[in-house]
Write a protein that holds these residues in place. Structure first.
Motif, PDB file in Angstrom:
ATOM      1  N   ALA A  10       1.990  -0.762 -12.714  1.00 53.42           N
ATOM      2  CA  ALA A  10       1.925   0.418 -11.856  1.00 53.42           C
ATOM      3  C   ALA A  10       1.712  -0.006 -10.403  1.00 53.42           C
ATOM      4  CB  ALA A  10       0.782   1.337 -12.303  1.00 53.42           C
ATOM      5  N   LEU A  11       2.641   0.393  -9.552  1.00 53.60           N
ATOM      6  CA  LEU A  11       2.584   0.044  -8.134  1.00 53.60           C
ATOM      7  C   LEU A  11       2.616   1.309  -7.283  1.00 53.60           C
ATOM      8  CD1 LEU A  11       5.131  -2.910  -8.171  1.00 53.60           C
ATOM      9  CD2 LEU A  11       2.641  -3.098  -8.108  1.00 53.60           C
ATOM     10  N   ALA A  12       1.798   1.319  -6.233  1.00 54.24           N
ATOM     11  CA  ALA A  12       1.720   2.459  -5.320  1.00 54.24           C
ATOM     12  C   ALA A  12       2.572   2.190  -4.087  1.00 54.24           C
ATOM     13  CB  ALA A  12       0.270   2.713  -4.915  1.00 54.24           C
ATOM     14  N   TYR A  13       3.047   3.255  -3.479  1.00 50.45           N
ATOM     15  CA  TYR A  13       3.856   3.113  -2.270  1.00 50.45           C
ATOM     16  C   TYR A  13       3.763   4.395  -1.467  1.00 50.45           C
ATOM     17  CZ  TYR A  13       7.408   6.004  -4.607  1.00 50.45           C
ATOM     18  OH  TYR A  13       8.067   7.032  -5.248  1.00 50.45           O
ATOM     19  N   LEU A  14       4.233   4.342  -0.226  1.00 49.83           N
ATOM     20  CA  LEU A  14       4.417   5.549   0.572  1.00 49.83           C
ATOM     21  C   LEU A  14       5.872   5.634   0.973  1.00 49.83           C
ATOM     22  CD1 LEU A  14       4.783   4.884   3.869  1.00 49.83           C
ATOM     23  CD2 LEU A  14       2.341   4.429   3.689  1.00 49.83           C
ATOM     24  N   ASP A  15       6.319   6.842   1.240  1.00 46.39           N
ATOM     25  CA  ASP A  15       7.716   7.104   1.581  1.00 46.39           C
ATOM     26  C   ASP A  15       7.722   8.277   2.548  1.00 46.39           C
ATOM     27  OD1 ASP A  15      10.441   7.496   1.732  1.00 46.39           O
ATOM     28  OD2 ASP A  15      10.723   7.872  -0.422  1.00 46.39           O
ATOM     29  N   GLU A  16       7.930   7.997   3.828  1.00 46.14           N
ATOM     30  CA  GLU A  16       7.843   9.030   4.847  1.00 46.14           C
ATOM     31  C   GLU A  16       9.051   8.957   5.780  1.00 46.14           C
ATOM     32  OE1 GLU A  16       4.165   9.063   6.971  1.00 46.14           O
ATOM     33  OE2 GLU A  16       2.926   8.906   5.160  1.00 46.14           O
ATOM     34  N   GLY A  17       9.439  10.112   6.310  1.00 48.10           N
ATOM     35  CA  GLY A  17      10.499  10.167   7.298  1.00 48.10           C
ATOM     36  C   GLY A  17      11.880  10.201   6.694  1.00 48.10           C
ATOM     37  N   GLY A  19      16.189   8.926   7.597  1.00 44.46           N
ATOM     38  CA  GLY A  19      17.045   8.061   8.394  1.00 44.46           C
ATOM     39  C   GLY A  19      17.244   6.718   7.726  1.00 44.46           C
ATOM     40  N   GLU A  20      17.607   5.714   8.526  1.00 41.52           N
ATOM     41  CA  GLU A  20      17.821   4.376   7.985  1.00 41.52           C
ATOM     42  C   GLU A  20      16.515   3.848   7.398  1.00 41.52           C
ATOM     43  OE1 GLU A  20      20.498   2.565   7.617  1.00 41.52           O
ATOM     44  OE2 GLU A  20      21.814   4.077   8.504  1.00 41.52           O
ATOM     45  N   PRO A  21      16.550   3.333   6.171  1.00 39.35           N
ATOM     46  CA  PRO A  21      15.310   2.905   5.523  1.00 39.35           C
ATOM     47  C   PRO A  21      14.812   1.557   6.032  1.00 39.35           C
ATOM     48  CG  PRO A  21      17.157   2.513   4.069  1.00 39.35           C
ATOM     49  CD  PRO A  21      17.714   3.221   5.275  1.00 39.35           C
ATOM     50  N   ILE A  22      13.496   1.440   6.109  1.00 40.66           N
ATOM     51  CA  ILE A  22      12.851   0.158   6.361  1.00 40.66           C
ATOM     52  C   ILE A  22      11.708   0.014   5.368  1.00 40.66           C
ATOM     53  CG2 ILE A  22      11.412   1.140   8.224  1.00 40.66           C
ATOM     54  CD1 ILE A  22      11.459  -1.732   9.460  1.00 40.66           C
ATOM     55  N   LEU A  23      11.657  -1.123   4.702  1.00 36.25           N
ATOM     56  CA  LEU A  23      10.619  -1.424   3.728  1.00 36.25           C
ATOM     57  C   LEU A  23       9.592  -2.331   4.384  1.00 36.25           C
ATOM     58  CD1 LEU A  23       9.421  -1.533   0.846  1.00 36.25           C
ATOM     59  CD2 LEU A  23      11.007  -3.418   0.377  1.00 36.25           C
ATOM     60  N   LEU A  24       8.318  -1.949   4.314  1.00 34.57           N
ATOM     61  CA  LEU A  24       7.225  -2.718   4.903  1.00 34.57           C
ATOM     62  C   LEU A  24       6.410  -3.367   3.786  1.00 34.57           C
ATOM     63  CD1 LEU A  24       6.005  -0.078   7.535  1.00 34.57           C
ATOM     64  CD2 LEU A  24       7.748  -1.866   7.816  1.00 34.57           C
ATOM     65  N   ILE A  25       6.168  -4.677   3.916  1.00 33.26           N
ATOM     66  CA  ILE A  25       5.443  -5.438   2.891  1.00 33.26           C
ATOM     67  C   ILE A  25       4.234  -6.092   3.550  1.00 33.26           C
ATOM     68  CG2 ILE A  25       5.606  -7.224   1.128  1.00 33.26           C
ATOM     69  CD1 ILE A  25       8.623  -6.821   1.076  1.00 33.26           C
ATOM     70  N   ARG A  51      13.371   6.148   7.861  1.00 32.27           N
ATOM     71  CA  ARG A  51      12.691   6.405   6.597  1.00 32.27           C
ATOM     72  C   ARG A  51      11.829   5.183   6.312  1.00 32.27           C
ATOM     73  NH1 ARG A  51      15.419   7.205   0.545  1.00 32.27           N
ATOM     74  NH2 ARG A  51      13.420   7.546  -0.575  1.00 32.27           N
ATOM     75  N   VAL A  52      10.534   5.377   6.248  1.00 32.85           N
ATOM     76  CA  VAL A  52       9.595   4.261   6.140  1.00 32.85           C
ATOM     77  C   VAL A  52       9.021   4.210   4.728  1.00 32.85           C
ATOM     78  CG1 VAL A  52       7.511   3.226   7.067  1.00 32.85           C
ATOM     79  CG2 VAL A  52       9.028   4.521   8.582  1.00 32.85           C
ATOM     80  N   ILE A  53       9.241   3.078   4.076  1.00 31.65           N
ATOM     81  CA  ILE A  53       8.692   2.839   2.741  1.00 31.65           C
ATOM     82  C   ILE A  53       7.742   1.656   2.849  1.00 31.65           C
ATOM     83  CG2 ILE A  53       9.230   2.220   0.347  1.00 31.65           C
ATOM     84  CD1 ILE A  53      12.145   3.381   2.210  1.00 31.65           C
ATOM     85  N   ALA A  54       6.551   1.784   2.292  1.00 27.53           N
ATOM     86  CA  ALA A  54       5.589   0.680   2.294  1.00 27.53           C
ATOM     87  C   ALA A  54       4.987   0.560   0.909  1.00 27.53           C
ATOM     88  CB  ALA A  54       4.501   0.919   3.341  1.00 27.53           C
ATOM     89  N   ILE A  55       4.930  -0.648   0.409  1.00 31.20           N
ATOM     90  CA  ILE A  55       4.432  -0.904  -0.944  1.00 31.20           C
ATOM     91  C   ILE A  55       3.030  -1.488  -0.893  1.00 31.20           C
ATOM     92  CG2 ILE A  55       5.410  -3.242  -1.029  1.00 31.20           C
ATOM     93  CD1 ILE A  55       6.051  -2.738  -4.002  1.00 31.20           C
ATOM     94  N   ASP A  56       2.204  -1.142  -1.865  1.00 32.95           N
ATOM     95  CA  ASP A  56       0.980  -1.889  -2.141  1.00 32.95           C
ATOM     96  C   ASP A  56       1.355  -2.999  -3.113  1.00 32.95           C
ATOM     97  OD1 ASP A  56      -0.998  -0.707  -0.596  1.00 32.95           O
ATOM     98  OD2 ASP A  56      -1.658   0.673  -2.158  1.00 32.95           O
TER      99      ASP A  56
END
Length: 251
Positions: A10-17, A19-25, A51-56
């Protein structure tokens, strides 16, 4: 906070905005909030039309924790990131990683080059190739009964940071013992995407950004003046340089 199952983890993440996606690690001992939300990266990128995606990462934040080093490793966490893109139906994204997150980003770019459009390696230079020191003092510092018992300067800094973020210290110790896989110079030369290597000028952990960038065919360097490893992430120069890189349509 949304979560998903990656290989039964199980992994948590956020997904906001939008447009063009960017993944933050994020980096070691951090999480998506500390690394990206609190310093203003998420708001900044959303305002830029992203579109901002960030993973824990596993072992961090609100994601599942393990106390066995075998459960970790940068290539393993790169697969978690790839599975998150799969989960969200994103074929290709810009990817930005800080410190350990930069190493994870590099493995993602190497093993799934079609998924990474551009990459930002922040807080990690040639240490990606040479390694960034012995992990054992940091792991031992995380396992120590009290912060006052830790004498190693770097270990003490990471222990204090882990306490500040309310992290599972045993999970972080396990991660530290397995997450620093080196990447050979030959492999780095195979990273063909546009890359920005962003490192603070007082960062004594990351290694030379110039030496790492010189190995790749399409890499530039961003020096973050006067910043060390722990504070460079939220610096104004860092943000401006990354935005300029991401907005360069010819990159």
């Amino acid at each position: 906070m949304p979560r998903f199952e990656a290989d039964e983890i199980a992994l948590a993440y956020l997904d906001e905005g939008e447009g063009e996606p960017i993944l933050l690690i994020h980096g070691f001992a951090s999480n998506k909030e500390v690394n990206w939300q609190y310093p203003g990266w998420v708001d900044l990128l959303v305002k830029e039309g992203r579109r901002v995606i960030a993973i824990d990462n596993r072992g961090h934040g609100q994601s599942q924790k393990f106390h066995d080093p075998a459960a970790y490793g940068a290539p393993v966490m790169a697969e978690d990131a790839r599975r998150l893109l799969d989960h969200l139906g994103i074929e290709s994204a810009d990817v930005m990683g800080y410190s350990m997150g930069a190493r994870i980003t590099a493995f993602l770019a190497l093993n799934h080059p079609d998924r990474v459009r551009r990459a930002v390696f922040s807080g990690l230079g040639y240490g990606m190739v040479t390694g960034v020191g012995d992990p054992e003092p940091i792991a031992a510092a995380l396992e120590a009964e009290r912060l006052q018992d830790v004498s190693d300067r770097t270990g003490r800094a990471f222990r204090a940071f882990a306490e500040q973020t309310g992290s599972d210290r045993l999970a972080l110790a396990a991660c530290m013992r397995s997450s620093r896989q080196k990447i050979t110079e030959a492999d780095v030369t195979r990273i063909s995407q546009p890359v920005l290597v962003a490192v603070g000028t007082k960062d004594d952990i990351a290694g030379s950004p110039q030496k790492l960038a010189a190995l790749m065919p399409h890499a530039d360097v961003l020096e973050i003046p006067g910043r060390d490893h722990m504070v460079a992430v939220g610096d104004k120069v860092h943000k401006q340089g990354v935005l300029a890189f991401l907005n360069n349509v010819d990159a």
